[in-house]
Design an enzyme around this catalytic site. Structure first.
Site, PDB file in Angstrom:
ATOM      1  N   HIS A  12     -12.470  -4.858  14.665  1.00  0.00           N
ATOM      2  CA  HIS A  12     -11.892  -4.107  13.549  1.00  0.00           C
ATOM      3  C   HIS A  12     -12.950  -3.373  12.697  1.00  0.00           C
ATOM      4  CE1 HIS A  12      -9.039  -2.987  10.494  1.00  0.00           C
ATOM      5  NE2 HIS A  12      -9.765  -3.599   9.566  1.00  0.00           N
ATOM      6  N   GLU A  34     -16.245  -2.994   5.979  1.00  0.00           N
ATOM      7  CA  GLU A  34     -15.244  -2.978   4.894  1.00  0.00           C
ATOM      8  C   GLU A  34     -15.936  -2.916   3.530  1.00  0.00           C
ATOM      9  OE1 GLU A  34     -12.047  -2.620   5.210  1.00  0.00           O
ATOM     10  OE2 GLU A  34     -11.428  -3.463   7.143  1.00  0.00           O
ATOM     11  N   HIS A  92      -9.014   3.561   8.655  1.00  0.00           N
ATOM     12  CA  HIS A  92      -8.166   2.643   9.421  1.00  0.00           C
ATOM     13  C   HIS A  92      -7.181   3.329  10.369  1.00  0.00           C
ATOM     14  CE1 HIS A  92      -9.960  -0.292   6.838  1.00  0.00           C
ATOM     15  NE2 HIS A  92      -9.215  -1.275   7.299  1.00  0.00           N
ATOM     16  N   ARG A 103      -2.990   1.835  -3.236  1.00  0.00           N
ATOM     17  CA  ARG A 103      -3.489   0.797  -2.317  1.00  0.00           C
ATOM     18  C   ARG A 103      -3.801   1.399  -0.950  1.00  0.00           C
ATOM     19  NH1 ARG A 103      -1.535  -5.438  -1.314  1.00  0.00           N
ATOM     20  NH2 ARG A 103      -3.074  -5.860   0.314  1.00  0.00           N
ATOM     21  N   HIS A 127      -7.386   1.923  14.009  1.00  0.00           N
ATOM     22  CA  HIS A 127      -6.342   1.194  14.741  1.00  0.00           C
ATOM     23  C   HIS A 127      -6.149   1.781  16.141  1.00  0.00           C
ATOM     24  CE1 HIS A 127      -4.379  -0.763  10.944  1.00  0.00           C
ATOM     25  NE2 HIS A 127      -5.576  -1.227  11.224  1.00  0.00           N
ATOM     26  N   GLU A 155       1.739  -1.219  -1.708  1.00  0.00           N
ATOM     27  CA  GLU A 155       1.187  -0.009  -1.065  1.00  0.00           C
ATOM     28  C   GLU A 155       2.154   1.185  -1.093  1.00  0.00           C
ATOM     29  OE1 GLU A 155      -1.443  -0.689   2.341  1.00  0.00           O
ATOM     30  OE2 GLU A 155      -0.633   1.158   3.185  1.00  0.00           O
ATOM     31  N   LYS A 191      -1.444  -9.180   2.105  1.00  0.00           N
ATOM     32  CA  LYS A 191      -0.917  -8.632   3.362  1.00  0.00           C
ATOM     33  C   LYS A 191      -1.005  -9.729   4.412  1.00  0.00           C
ATOM     34  CE  LYS A 191      -1.677  -3.660   3.112  1.00  0.00           C
ATOM     35  NZ  LYS A 191      -2.406  -2.517   3.660  1.00  0.00           N
ATOM     36  N   ASN A 248      -7.036   2.132   3.213  1.00  0.00           N
ATOM     37  CA  ASN A 248      -6.899   2.429   4.648  1.00  0.00           C
ATOM     38  C   ASN A 248      -7.898   3.477   5.123  1.00  0.00           C
ATOM     39  OD1 ASN A 248      -4.753   0.647   4.774  1.00  0.00           O
ATOM     40  ND2 ASN A 248      -3.251   2.223   4.274  1.00  0.00           N
ATOM     41  N   LYS A 283     -10.727  -4.757  -5.066  1.00  0.00           N
ATOM     42  CA  LYS A 283      -9.475  -5.023  -4.361  1.00  0.00           C
ATOM     43  C   LYS A 283      -8.411  -5.511  -5.341  1.00  0.00           C
ATOM     44  CE  LYS A 283      -7.017  -6.082  -0.519  1.00  0.00           C
ATOM     45  NZ  LYS A 283      -7.027  -6.330   0.888  1.00  0.00           N
TER      46      LYS A 283
END
Ligand code: GLY
Length: 349
Positions: free
Chosen positions: A255, A176, A239, A232, A243, A228, A134, A236, A218
């Site tokens: 983040h 993460e 997330h 995948r 965000h 995605e 990404k 998120n 991953k």
């Protein structure tokens, strides 16, 4: 009507290796310099590890969420252009997630795409953003909403870089790491609970296991679903809310910290909808607070907060998509969630 098929499934092999070790980045960087690569390096890393970077073709990047912009992309493209980089040139990107995302996007677009190597220097970029292809930037206030999928040629992880990370930047990545346990692997989640002190002390042996295990998870999910379209999206977890938190706080909340609060709040939301167990919420609360994360968030500007959620890539005409963890180690994707149910949830907190 006639049809012609463009069968691309096996045309391009974009497989690559992730090398994980310590104290070897200088050597790799020098080898890549001798091969004539073009370098983009995070300014902090350049200042801390000056003797690693004796290169001519080098762009120093001040990595900041506010610099994750098309202006930065243009600046790096200009650098490649001025240096006469060609289609068969290679970029080497050394830094954290922001540098990797911007640099990867430049490599993905310069001359329609040149090879690039990621050398991640933060925990977050080692376990997440450097792997999986990404790349992208923030555009008009929305996070990562312009970009492309472009896989690196190789990822070199040198864990020695972690020694010079600030505690805040280190913890940013730990969120993460916890996410992987929460969505994919209950045993790994327990390992993180039981080895908290070693993880926080940045014990090298512990980190070697943690980084490798996250990269394995991953790699597996990206192999199955590179673009995605399915699983995948589990990555998120936390997330969607994160965000909105990042945007609403104008990126004061970094983040990983936003993801930590996002994982807790999304799980709380799921429990209230009957999509996760209260025990899962307790587990999430315990691990996140034990590691020192703040799991609450006070919205500053509701319009900005909910608009950020709506303009998120994970939202479509039918509503929001949330990756949740109904029970630890078993992530699940929930689609078509009306924004109003999320608004109501935050209004009733
Ligand atoms: N950081 C989430 C992903 O790579 O899909």
């Amino acid at each position: 009507m006639q049809k012609v098929k463009v069968d691309l499934k096996k045309e391009v092999d974009s497989s690559y290796e992730i090398t994980i070790g310590s104290e070897y980045a200088k050597e790799i960087l020098q080898k890549l310099r001798d091969e004539g690569c073009f370098f983009m390096v995070d300014e902090n890393i350049f200042e801390l590890y000056g003797d690693f970077f004796t290169h001519d073709n080098m762009f120093r990047f001040r990595a900041d969420e506010h610099n994750k912009t098309h202006e930065s992309v243009v600046a790096v493209l200009g650098f490649l252009f001025r240096c006469n980089a060609r289609r068969d040139s290679k970029m080497v990107i050394t830094g954290g997630g922001i540098t990797g995302d911007v640099g990867g996007f430049v490599a993905a677009t310069y001359m329609r795409g040149i090879s690039f190597i990621q050398i991640p220097t933060t925990l977050l970029s080692m376990v997440d953003s450097s792997v999986g292809g990404k790349t992208g930037i923030n555009f008009r206030g929305s996070k990562n909403n312009v970009g492309s999928f472009a896989q690196p040629e190789h990822v070199y992880i040198d864990m020695s870089f972690l020694k010079t990370l600030t505690d805040e930047e280190y913890l940013n990545g730990v969120a993460e790491v916890i996410k992987y346990g929460a969505i994919f692997d209950a045993d790994f989640f327990t390992y993180l609970e039981e080895n908290k002190d070693k993880v926080l002390a940045r014990d090298l042996e512990t980190l070697a296991y943690v980084v490798k295990r996250c990269c394995e998870m991953k790699a597996l999910v990206v192999q199955k679903d590179e673009k995605e379209k399915g699983d995948r999206a589990l990555l998120n977890f936390g997330h969607t809310f994160a965000h909105a938190i990042e945007t609403d706080s104008d990126h004061v909340v970094k983040h990983g910290f936003a993801v930590a609060a996002g994982m807790y709040l999304e799980t709380d939301f799921a429990v209230k909808k009957g999509d996760a167990t209260p025990e899962t919420l307790q587990h999430m609360k315990r691990i996140l607070t034990d590691y020192g994360f703040d799991i609450s968030y006070e919205i500053i500007d509701k319009e900005k907060f909910f608009n950020a959620m709506l303009s998120d890539k994970k939202a479509d005409k039918k509503g929001l998509t949330l990756a949740l963890t109904p029970s630890i180690g078993s992530g699940k994707i929930l689609k078509n969630i009306p924004l109003q149910s999320v608004v109501d949830y935050f209004n009733n907190l």
